[in-house]
Design a protein around this motif. Sequence first.
Motif, PDB file in Angstrom:
ATOM      1  N   LYS A 107      -5.861  -3.938   9.566  1.00 23.79           N
ATOM      2  CA  LYS A 107      -6.790  -4.314  10.639  1.00 23.79           C
ATOM      3  C   LYS A 107      -7.296  -5.739  10.448  1.00 23.79           C
ATOM      4  O   LYS A 107      -7.367  -6.535  11.379  1.00 23.79           O
ATOM      5  N   GLU A 108      -7.649  -6.067   9.190  1.00 28.21           N
ATOM      6  CA  GLU A 108      -8.142  -7.418   8.909  1.00 28.21           C
ATOM      7  C   GLU A 108      -7.064  -8.458   9.170  1.00 28.21           C
ATOM      8  O   GLU A 108      -7.315  -9.515   9.740  1.00 28.21           O
ATOM      9  N   LEU A 109      -5.851  -8.116   8.733  1.00 31.11           N
ATOM     10  CA  LEU A 109      -4.736  -9.046   8.938  1.00 31.11           C
ATOM     11  C   LEU A 109      -4.499  -9.276  10.425  1.00 31.11           C
ATOM     12  O   LEU A 109      -4.313 -10.403  10.867  1.00 31.11           O
ATOM     13  N   GLU A 110      -4.559  -8.193  11.210  1.00 21.71           N
ATOM     14  CA  GLU A 110      -4.307  -8.337  12.647  1.00 21.71           C
ATOM     15  C   GLU A 110      -5.342  -9.241  13.313  1.00 21.71           C
ATOM     16  O   GLU A 110      -5.014  -9.993  14.223  1.00 21.71           O
ATOM     17  N   LYS A 111      -6.573  -9.162  12.813  1.00 24.98           N
ATOM     18  CA  LYS A 111      -7.630 -10.029  13.357  1.00 24.98           C
ATOM     19  C   LYS A 111      -7.287 -11.505  13.067  1.00 24.98           C
ATOM     20  O   LYS A 111      -7.367 -12.360  13.941  1.00 24.98           O
ATOM     21  N   GLU A 112      -6.887 -11.760  11.826  1.00 30.44           N
ATOM     22  CA  GLU A 112      -6.498 -13.117  11.444  1.00 30.44           C
ATOM     23  C   GLU A 112      -5.318 -13.609  12.266  1.00 30.44           C
ATOM     24  O   GLU A 112      -5.269 -14.752  12.704  1.00 30.44           O
ATOM     25  N   GLN A 113      -4.343 -12.707  12.458  1.00 29.79           N
ATOM     26  CA  GLN A 113      -3.143 -13.089  13.196  1.00 29.79           C
ATOM     27  C   GLN A 113      -3.476 -13.456  14.640  1.00 29.79           C
ATOM     28  O   GLN A 113      -2.903 -14.382  15.201  1.00 29.79           O
ATOM     29  N   TYR A 156       0.813  -1.215   0.000  1.00 28.91           N
ATOM     30  CA  TYR A 156       0.000   0.000   0.000  1.00 28.91           C
ATOM     31  C   TYR A 156       0.849   1.269   0.000  1.00 28.91           C
ATOM     32  O   TYR A 156       0.377   2.355   0.308  1.00 28.91           O
ATOM     33  N   GLY A 157       2.138   1.075  -0.291  1.00 29.02           N
ATOM     34  CA  GLY A 157       2.975   2.250  -0.546  1.00 29.02           C
ATOM     35  C   GLY A 157       3.482   3.004   0.654  1.00 29.02           C
ATOM     36  O   GLY A 157       3.752   4.195   0.568  1.00 29.02           O
ATOM     37  N   LYS A 158       3.612   2.341   1.805  1.00 25.65           N
ATOM     38  CA  LYS A 158       4.196   3.057   2.936  1.00 25.65           C
ATOM     39  C   LYS A 158       5.678   3.320   2.653  1.00 25.65           C
ATOM     40  O   LYS A 158       6.378   2.472   2.154  1.00 25.65           O
ATOM     41  N   MET A 196       0.211   5.305   4.723  1.00 22.73           N
ATOM     42  CA  MET A 196      -0.602   4.513   3.805  1.00 22.73           C
ATOM     43  C   MET A 196      -1.971   5.121   3.550  1.00 22.73           C
ATOM     44  O   MET A 196      -2.456   5.937   4.299  1.00 22.73           O
ATOM     45  N   SER A 197      -2.599   4.636   2.476  1.00 24.11           N
ATOM     46  CA  SER A 197      -3.967   5.028   2.162  1.00 24.11           C
ATOM     47  C   SER A 197      -4.923   4.360   3.153  1.00 24.11           C
ATOM     48  O   SER A 197      -4.523   3.486   3.907  1.00 24.11           O
ATOM     49  N   THR A 198      -6.210   4.775   3.130  1.00 22.56           N
ATOM     50  CA  THR A 198      -7.180   4.150   4.039  1.00 22.56           C
ATOM     51  C   THR A 198      -7.329   2.659   3.751  1.00 22.56           C
ATOM     52  O   THR A 198      -7.535   1.867   4.648  1.00 22.56           O
ATOM     53  N   GLY A 199      -7.233   2.286   2.481  1.00 24.90           N
ATOM     54  CA  GLY A 199      -7.307   0.861   2.106  1.00 24.90           C
ATOM     55  C   GLY A 199      -6.254   0.064   2.850  1.00 24.90           C
ATOM     56  O   GLY A 199      -6.512  -1.038   3.322  1.00 24.90           O
ATOM     57  N   GLY A 200      -5.084   0.652   2.973  1.00 23.17           N
ATOM     58  CA  GLY A 200      -3.984  -0.024   3.659  1.00 23.17           C
ATOM     59  C   GLY A 200      -4.282  -0.263   5.132  1.00 23.17           C
ATOM     60  O   GLY A 200      -4.071  -1.359   5.638  1.00 23.17           O
ATOM     61  N   SER A 201      -4.805   0.760   5.813  1.00 23.32           N
ATOM     62  CA  SER A 201      -5.107   0.582   7.245  1.00 23.32           C
ATOM     63  C   SER A 201      -6.177  -0.481   7.440  1.00 23.32           C
ATOM     64  O   SER A 201      -6.135  -1.250   8.392  1.00 23.32           O
ATOM     65  N   LYS A 202      -7.154  -0.503   6.513  1.00 19.68           N
ATOM     66  CA  LYS A 202      -8.225  -1.498   6.629  1.00 19.68           C
ATOM     67  C   LYS A 202      -7.644  -2.901   6.461  1.00 19.68           C
ATOM     68  O   LYS A 202      -7.971  -3.819   7.228  1.00 19.68           O
TER      69      LYS A 202
END
Length: 385
Positions: free
Chosen positions: A287-293, A269-271, A278-284
């Motif tokens: 967040k999803e990844l952290e839930k999975e983790q 996401y281009g950090k 990052m863009s908002t898409g990146g933060s979202k």
Amino acid sequence: MSSVFDDLVGQEHVIDILQSAAVASRNGAETQEMTHTWLFTGPPGSGRSSAAVAFAQALICPKNGCGICSDCKAAKTSGHPDVELIRTEGLSIKVEEIRELLTRVAWAPSLGSWRVVVMEDADRLTESAANALLKAIEEPGTRTVWLLCAPTLHDVLPTIRSRCRHLQLCTPSIAAVTQVLINRDQISPEMAQFAARVSQGHIGRARFLATNETARSNRKVIMQLPMKLGSLASALEAAQTLVEIATTEANTASETRDEVEIEKIQEAYGKGATGRGMSTGGSKAIKELEKEQKSRATRMVRDSIDGALLDLATFYRDVMMVQSGSPGTLINSDLFREVETYSASAPASSSIKKLDAIMETRSHLEMNSAPLATCEALMCRLAQT
Ligand SMILES: [Zn+2]
């Protein structure tokens, strides 16, 4: 000639079947050897998912699984357009995930004759997910091959397993695992023998132990616990030690993995590129990844505790061997003295009860009971003579 089946240890009967199926599949039609739903079962560490992935490669590869061509390599790492590897990080596979998967695999194969889906944890399908999958499996004339993996036949709904060709993998012999550790992983013969013996044919665990000093010293602490169960207080302390060690071992493994995954998303996401985050898409996405983790971490801790309990069980198993007069076949021959002293101090009937207690605890944990309290209850039972 090298082959994708080379890494499967002690599974010759399964390899024969898979190789002839791969050859028979060349014409793209179903034959007696080649069917489109398979179920791989086998105890942990027997390599059921490795067998399924190797078969996926053999179906995709123009040379039936050479292991070196670009198709073979891509299939192994989820990089092939016709191969889907479904690895569950959470505790269950939900119906939404299966629906998404079915949309993805609805197309005809893009390169070869088959589209292949490897599902490593078919035992984690929820009932509605299993029913959604069933519909897809029943579809006639499909070009999708389903390779499902589960510990045992009973872990899969009868309606699904009755449509599968079943392959049972066995626990490889200790000699076979030792040989692989020496030849493939360049581990010294003495260490390879030790790791293979105490891991009881679980090849991944054996390799981990042989190459990881912390894991070996953790194991030592766990294996001393039976000698420390003198009082209620010491039993509670032993439970805490076991849970702490298992949790740290699991967390160390997940943390490294988590960081790499987050970095990858940040990069995607281009950090750093714009210097503005990052863009908002990146933060979202993060967040999803952290839930999975988080969900994966819970599962890894449970698996790790289960491994420690299995180690502990081998101690009482050895005690039973000595008590029955056949000490020649000890798993923990490095703990011979401890095993012998313990055998003399406790009645033979109690060893069976203790083994039962450990196995019961494992099934309680499998059903999501609280780890520490469950282990405390176990240690109190183990403390009784
Ligand atoms: Zn190949």
